[in-house]
Design an enzyme around this catalytic site. Sequence first.
Site, PDB file in Angstrom:
ATOM      1  N   CYS A   1     -14.913   5.064 -28.002  1.00 45.91           N
ATOM      2  CA  CYS A   1     -15.692   5.676 -28.033  1.00 45.91           C
ATOM      3  C   CYS A   1     -16.558   5.516 -26.052  1.00 45.91           C
ATOM      4  O   CYS A   1     -17.542   5.501 -26.264  1.00 45.91           O
ATOM      5  CB  CYS A   1     -17.124   4.973 -28.719  1.00 45.91           C
ATOM      6  SG  CYS A   1     -15.828   4.839 -30.613  1.00 45.91           S
TER       7      CYS A   1
ATOM      8  N   ARG B   1      -6.187   3.625 -15.645  1.00 49.43           N
ATOM      9  CA  ARG B   1      -6.452   4.337 -13.737  1.00 49.43           C
ATOM     10  C   ARG B   1      -7.156   5.499 -13.909  1.00 49.43           C
ATOM     11  O   ARG B   1      -7.834   6.380 -13.128  1.00 49.43           O
ATOM     12  CB  ARG B   1      -5.630   4.463 -13.063  1.00 49.43           C
ATOM     13  CG  ARG B   1      -4.218   2.646 -13.703  1.00 49.43           C
ATOM     14  CD  ARG B   1      -3.508   2.984 -12.130  1.00 49.43           C
ATOM     15  NE  ARG B   1      -3.497   3.319 -10.915  1.00 49.43           N
ATOM     16  CZ  ARG B   1      -3.185   4.760  -9.945  1.00 49.43           C
ATOM     17  NH1 ARG B   1      -2.620   5.515 -11.037  1.00 49.43           N
ATOM     18  NH2 ARG B   1      -3.595   4.495  -9.144  1.00 49.43           N
TER      19      ARG B   1
ATOM     20  N   TYR C   1     -10.666   5.713 -11.596  1.00 48.48           N
ATOM     21  CA  TYR C   1     -10.066   6.667 -10.405  1.00 48.48           C
ATOM     22  C   TYR C   1      -9.572   8.170 -10.641  1.00 48.48           C
ATOM     23  O   TYR C   1      -9.708   8.643  -9.589  1.00 48.48           O
ATOM     24  CB  TYR C   1      -8.977   5.969  -9.481  1.00 48.48           C
ATOM     25  CG  TYR C   1      -8.761   4.180  -9.572  1.00 48.48           C
ATOM     26  CD1 TYR C   1      -9.170   3.750  -9.065  1.00 48.48           C
ATOM     27  CD2 TYR C   1      -7.401   3.415 -10.034  1.00 48.48           C
ATOM     28  CE1 TYR C   1      -9.460   1.706  -9.266  1.00 48.48           C
ATOM     29  CE2 TYR C   1      -7.276   2.452 -10.060  1.00 48.48           C
ATOM     30  CZ  TYR C   1      -8.550   1.664  -9.680  1.00 48.48           C
ATOM     31  OH  TYR C   1      -8.228   0.395  -9.761  1.00 48.48           O
TER      32      TYR C   1
ATOM     33  N   GLY D   1       3.551  -3.813  -3.719  1.00 47.46           N
ATOM     34  CA  GLY D   1       3.170  -3.679  -5.477  1.00 47.46           C
ATOM     35  C   GLY D   1       3.795  -2.418  -6.241  1.00 47.46           C
ATOM     36  O   GLY D   1       4.759  -2.033  -6.858  1.00 47.46           O
TER      37      GLY D   1
ATOM     38  N   GLY E   1       1.029  -1.360  -0.521  1.00 47.96           N
ATOM     39  CA  GLY E   1      -0.284  -0.259   0.204  1.00 47.96           C
ATOM     40  C   GLY E   1       0.803   1.396  -0.335  1.00 47.96           C
ATOM     41  O   GLY E   1       0.526   2.688   0.073  1.00 47.96           O
TER      42      GLY E   1
HETATM   43  N1  LLP Z   1      -1.616  -7.491  -0.492  1.00 45.65           N
HETATM   44  C1  LLP Z   1      -3.027  -7.123  -0.739  1.00 45.65           C
HETATM   45  C2  LLP Z   1      -3.670  -7.888   0.260  1.00 45.65           C
HETATM   46  C3  LLP Z   1      -3.577  -6.215  -1.770  1.00 45.65           C
HETATM   47  O1  LLP Z   1      -4.777  -6.569  -1.828  1.00 45.65           O
HETATM   48  C4  LLP Z   1      -2.667  -5.246  -2.790  1.00 45.65           C
HETATM   49  C5  LLP Z   1      -3.613  -4.332  -3.191  1.00 45.65           C
HETATM   50  C6  LLP Z   1      -1.809  -5.582  -2.301  1.00 45.65           C
HETATM   51  C7  LLP Z   1      -0.626  -6.354  -1.377  1.00 45.65           C
HETATM   52  C8  LLP Z   1      -0.691  -4.767  -3.198  1.00 45.65           C
HETATM   53  O2  LLP Z   1      -0.701  -3.322  -2.986  1.00 45.65           O
HETATM   54  P1  LLP Z   1       0.198  -1.730  -3.515  1.00 45.65           P
HETATM   55  O3  LLP Z   1       1.681  -1.681  -2.407  1.00 45.65           O
HETATM   56  O4  LLP Z   1       0.635  -2.298  -5.001  1.00 45.65           O
HETATM   57  O5  LLP Z   1      -0.493  -0.446  -3.513  1.00 45.65           O
HETATM   58  N2  LLP Z   1      -5.924  -0.679  -9.477  1.00 45.65           N
HETATM   59  C9  LLP Z   1      -5.667  -0.037  -8.353  1.00 45.65           C
HETATM   60  C10 LLP Z   1      -4.938  -0.520  -7.607  1.00 45.65           C
HETATM   61  C11 LLP Z   1      -5.466  -1.595  -6.285  1.00 45.65           C
HETATM   62  C12 LLP Z   1      -4.472  -2.707  -5.824  1.00 45.65           C
HETATM   63  C13 LLP Z   1      -5.440  -4.141  -5.040  1.00 45.65           C
HETATM   64  N3  LLP Z   1      -4.392  -4.300  -3.361  1.00 45.65           N
HETATM   65  C14 LLP Z   1      -4.921   1.329  -8.438  1.00 45.65           C
HETATM   66  O6  LLP Z   1      -4.429   1.069 -10.006  1.00 45.65           O
HETATM   67  O7  LLP Z   1      -4.525   2.298  -8.243  1.00 45.65           O
END
Ligand code: LLP
Length: 456
Positions: free
Chosen positions: A372, A340, A344, A303, A267
């Site tokens: 479109c 995105r 969002y 991530g 996150g």
């Molecule tokens: N662990 C779990 C259980 C998760 O659900 C997620 C992301 C992560 C780790 C990794 O989170 P990060 O470090 O990448 O923030 N599509 C959205 C983001 C969705 C994230 C979902 N879960 C966007 O483009 O902002």
Amino acid sequence: MSPLDTIAREKQGDRSGPGFRSLLAQRPHLTLTAVGLAVEAVPLIRIAVGHGTPTWVYSAGAISHRYRMMATALSATGLDVRIHYALKANDALAVVTLLARQGAGADVVSDGERRIARQAGIAAKDIMFSGVGKTEAELRAALADGTGQINVESGEELAMLSGIARSMGVTARVALRVNPDVDAGTHEKITTGLAENKFGIPAADAVALYSHAAALPGISPVGLAVHIGSQITSLAPYRAAYGVLAELVQAIRAAGHTVTALDCGGGLGISYEDEEPPTPQAFASVLKETLGGLDVKLAIEPGRWIVGPAGLLLTRVVMQKQGEQRRFVILDAAMNDLLRPSLYGAWHGILPITPARWRAALSPADVVGPVCESGDTFATARPLPDLPAGEVVALLDTGAYGAVMSSTYNARPLAAQVMVSGTVDAVIRQRQSFEAMRASDVLPPWLGPLLPPPRH
Ligand code: LLP
């Protein structure tokens, strides 16, 4: 406005964003050379000409560097903490393999991601399987492979997993994902740690469920997991969530159980526009402060932070259209490629790759794709130079949740993906052909075989 404006800029509520130079200054893998914008030592024009557009471009150097920065910040705390890269951010085999070679474990949320992690060389024991709706087949496959940890999100899932493990004669190492009811202060679509969200087990139920798990056949509870959201830009929600975890560990131990592992989720946010997210060092110190004294193995699941800034989407201007009220720059990339902004309202920096465009006067433009839908908009009223047909621009910070969220909407094949390392670039995913895009299409028998297309 001068395009050479650095950090200082006027904010008129139009989300015009930082100037080109300022965007560049914060992204060390990007440079402006005599032949234009380059990723590491590869000019983007070479990629646009050689591989076509739209194309995702990732800097291997930036991915490795960011992974190492995070790993170094964590190890400096002296904590026993492991990085499990969240494949959902970018599951390209080359990206996952690069991270696996740096020593990353994996956080996966589907059988597909689990298999990619394994292909990339990540040991089964170094994989955590998260997700609110794992199917029986996915759990079976994970157990058969010896997956290191299953993060269970409900009592219902625990019962299902126990049945599966027992029938296979194996024991599942389980962490209970707790929902700490903490507001991560992120976009409502990506917050996950509030009581109203579908994720995890209420903290109030965790001790009882842990005791229940300890008594279930085929289940070995090893710890707890938490993940409160994504693109988090302050430490307070982490502190609150980890505080809840720490209290639960004490309570579970007091009830006579062992807790050896805590999965602290992902996150951590990045700076797309002008956000000032915590540094990995600051994040690591919160881990230490809140969980340091518990004598547990820690894991985090980043991530976006690792791969987001390391990627861009290279796209060509199809045409520039003067609308009645606005200038539209129409790109050959669309919302089916990068979702995105549509989904969002996300802000992504947009840089022309040609040096001359960096010196030209700026005026507001709406940057859109050819799909479109009016929602197919990457930016509104963005100060940009004249960008006639054929110009190439880079949509920044699209290494995470970019290509993985693409679709073939409007029958647009998936874009190519290229990785750069130093002076070399290599295709890591071919541009999808029309034939590959349609390869799964079949006619139902009652329509008979396809007829040759009519001549007129
Ligand atoms: N662990 C779990 C259980 C998760 O659900 C997620 C992301 C992560 C780790 C990794 O989170 P990060 O470090 O990448 O923030 N599509 C959205 C983001 C969705 C994230 C979902 N879960 C966007 O483009 O902002």
